[in-house]
Design a protein around this motif. Structure first.
Motif, mmCIF file in Angstrom:
data_model
loop_
_atom_site.group_PDB
_atom_site.id
_atom_site.type_symbol
_atom_site.label_atom_id
_atom_site.label_comp_id
_atom_site.label_asym_id
_atom_site.label_seq_id
_atom_site.Cartn_x
_atom_site.Cartn_y
_atom_site.Cartn_z
ATOM 1 N N LEU A 208 0.829 -1.197 0.000
ATOM 2 C CA LEU A 208 0.000 0.000 0.000
ATOM 3 C C LEU A 208 0.868 1.253 0.000
ATOM 4 N N GLU B 134 0.215 -4.564 3.522
ATOM 5 C CA GLU B 134 -0.167 -5.312 2.327
ATOM 6 C C GLU B 134 -1.599 -5.778 2.467
ATOM 7 N N ARG C 277 -13.752 -5.348 -2.963
ATOM 8 C CA ARG C 277 -13.140 -4.955 -4.238
ATOM 9 C C ARG C 277 -13.786 -3.710 -4.849
ATOM 10 N N ARG D 249 -8.820 -1.546 -0.619
ATOM 11 C CA ARG D 249 -7.437 -1.123 -0.869
ATOM 12 C C ARG D 249 -7.277 0.348 -0.505
ATOM 13 N N SER E 18 -5.255 2.431 2.720
ATOM 14 C CA SER E 18 -4.332 3.543 2.469
ATOM 15 C C SER E 18 -4.803 4.818 3.154
ATOM 16 N N HIS F 69 -10.295 -7.551 0.375
ATOM 17 C CA HIS F 69 -10.344 -7.018 -0.986
ATOM 18 C C HIS F 69 -10.983 -7.990 -1.975
#
Length: 169
Positions: A29, A57, A116, A142, A146, A165
């Motif tokens: 990330l 990750e 996702r 994801r 972050s 994800h």
């Protein structure tokens, strides 16, 4: 003259950066610690505490946080991390987020990772989150990881509720 020397060093720098690429099976990330230019990475935040949670990750079934692999959905409040029961986005209810009725200090924002793909939040859930005093940010998992990293590095009180994800519904 100095411009030519820098231009000549650029291909060497790019080759060195490619050699240090992370393995492809786990996706690393991005971090606010690095501002990306076309040619280099610059550290703009220093002295982040070692005990601060950082998503490193992710893959289709879980997340790697501070070097430890977690399978399934997780809930992070400040620097506390716990397993979370929802397996898919439709399982997220006010009851699954009831910890926010008691946790103090109240996070200023809840980053909700939908798996996702981004999903619409039902009005009942949105109303519950608003009633706790938090703001809601809904993104794919994801980007949720972050965003959590960035806000946490800034020293803000933030929470994240993340579905793995690989979940698509």
């Amino acid at each position: 003259m100095a411009v030519r020397q820098r231009a000549a060093a650029l291909p060497t720098l790019m080759r060195a950066l490619r050699r240090e690429a992370p393995p492809r099976n786990h996706i690393a990330l991005p971090s606010l610690r690095r501002a990306f230019s076309l040619y280099d990475q610059i550290n703009i935040i220093t002295e982040v505490p070692e005990d601060q949670l950082r998503f490193k990750e992710f893959d289709d079934t879980g997340f790697k946080v501070n070097g430890v692999r977690y399978e399934g959905s997780i809930l992070c409040v400040g620097n506390l991390l716990m397993s979370w029961t929802p397996k898919k986005f439709s399982d997220i209810t006010p009851e699954s987020l009831s910890i926010f009725k008691t946790v103090r200090p109240i996070p200023e924002i809840l980053v909700l990772g939908c798996g996702r793909y981004i999903q619409p939040v039902n009005p009942e859930l949105r109303s519950f989150i608003r009633s706790t005093g938090m703001k809601l940010e809904v993104v794919d998992s994801r980007n949720a990881a972050s965003t959590y990293n960035i806000l946490n590095e800034e020293g803000r009180i933030v929470a994240a509720a993340l579905i793995p994800h690989g979940v698509t519904s």
